[in-house]
Design an enzyme around this catalytic site. Sequence first.
Site, PDB file in Angstrom:
ATOM      1  N   ASP A   1       0.876  -1.256  -0.149  1.00  0.00           N
ATOM      2  CA  ASP A   1       0.115   0.085  -0.013  1.00  0.00           C
ATOM      3  C   ASP A   1       0.723   1.261  -0.186  1.00  0.00           C
ATOM      4  O   ASP A   1       2.216   1.187   0.042  1.00  0.00           O
ATOM      5  CB  ASP A   1      -0.980   0.026   1.221  1.00  0.00           C
TER       6      ASP A   1
ATOM      7  N   ASP B   1      -8.275  -3.821  14.143  1.00  0.00           N
ATOM      8  CA  ASP B   1      -9.613  -3.911  13.803  1.00  0.00           C
ATOM      9  C   ASP B   1      -9.803  -5.081  12.912  1.00  0.00           C
ATOM     10  O   ASP B   1     -10.987  -5.029  12.320  1.00  0.00           O
ATOM     11  CB  ASP B   1     -10.348  -2.543  13.394  1.00  0.00           C
TER      12      ASP B   1
ATOM     13  N   HIS C   1      -8.051  -5.228   9.929  1.00  0.00           N
ATOM     14  CA  HIS C   1      -7.787  -5.049   8.585  1.00  0.00           C
ATOM     15  C   HIS C   1      -6.400  -5.669   8.143  1.00  0.00           C
ATOM     16  O   HIS C   1      -5.281  -5.589   9.024  1.00  0.00           O
ATOM     17  CB  HIS C   1      -7.765  -3.222   8.247  1.00  0.00           C
TER      18      HIS C   1
ATOM     19  N   GLU D   1      -9.919  -1.757   5.246  1.00  0.00           N
ATOM     20  CA  GLU D   1     -10.629  -1.706   6.568  1.00  0.00           C
ATOM     21  C   GLU D   1     -11.889  -2.474   6.589  1.00  0.00           C
ATOM     22  O   GLU D   1     -12.374  -2.836   5.790  1.00  0.00           O
ATOM     23  CB  GLU D   1     -10.915   0.017   6.560  1.00  0.00           C
TER      24      GLU D   1
END
Length: 260
Positions: free
Chosen positions: A66, A135, A137, A142
């Site tokens: 990314d 979370d 990801h 996400e």
Amino acid sequence: MEVVIDRSETLAALAADAIEALVTRRSDAVLGLATGSTPSAVYDELVRRHAEEGLSFAGVRGFLLDEYVGLPEGHPEAYRTVIERELVSRLDLPTESVLGPDGRAEDLAAACTGYEQAIADAGGIDLQILGIGTDGHVAFNEPGSSLASRTRIKTLTEQTRRDNARFFDDEVDAVPQHVLTQGLGTIMAARHLVLLAMGRSKAEAVHQLVEGPISAMWPATILQMHPHVTVLVDGGAASRLQLAAYYRETWQSKPDWQPL
């Protein structure tokens, strides 16, 4: 999915073992490279093996997971800069052999399409290093991300920006709101996935990843559908695993001839 619970130093060495075995077997191997704090120990170990044992990466190609959108060229926290600083410049890996999504492109959608094509043209990724967010990801997919997604632009959650603020002098507002990221479908196309997680803050995410239902609310859970996943976690990250004793027993009794 293979789960290994051990000390962080041992886990970094295991990940490095898998990479060394690959590049020794295939000098033109294609690596998927993550950034952030999680893979740093792995990269340090690869650098040590290069310097002290002659492990070569001269023919290897790499693709970043990314990149932030909008950071100027050379920004210290741009992932292209980070991977150059932490890994590429310390090996015999040519800079031009490592590509990342272009977060400064005028046409971001076209940049994402081109990145997918570059991975395909390289023959796909042989081994992808991954971390996991609190979370759930992976890369910057996400919660709520399509489980079949490809490289695209994503908006970061407030939680992710808070988690990453430590790289921006603890200023949340300095963390870009948008990123280009490999999609979950892109990641799933890699032939071997090696995910590392350390510390109790990752315990719930690791529990969901390994033992929870597959759900876009915990994007990493799609990895349960991959045929070759290695999950390397320390005691803190493993603290919510219901089958931790079994995973330890399985690892201890693993046949010597069976690699990660």
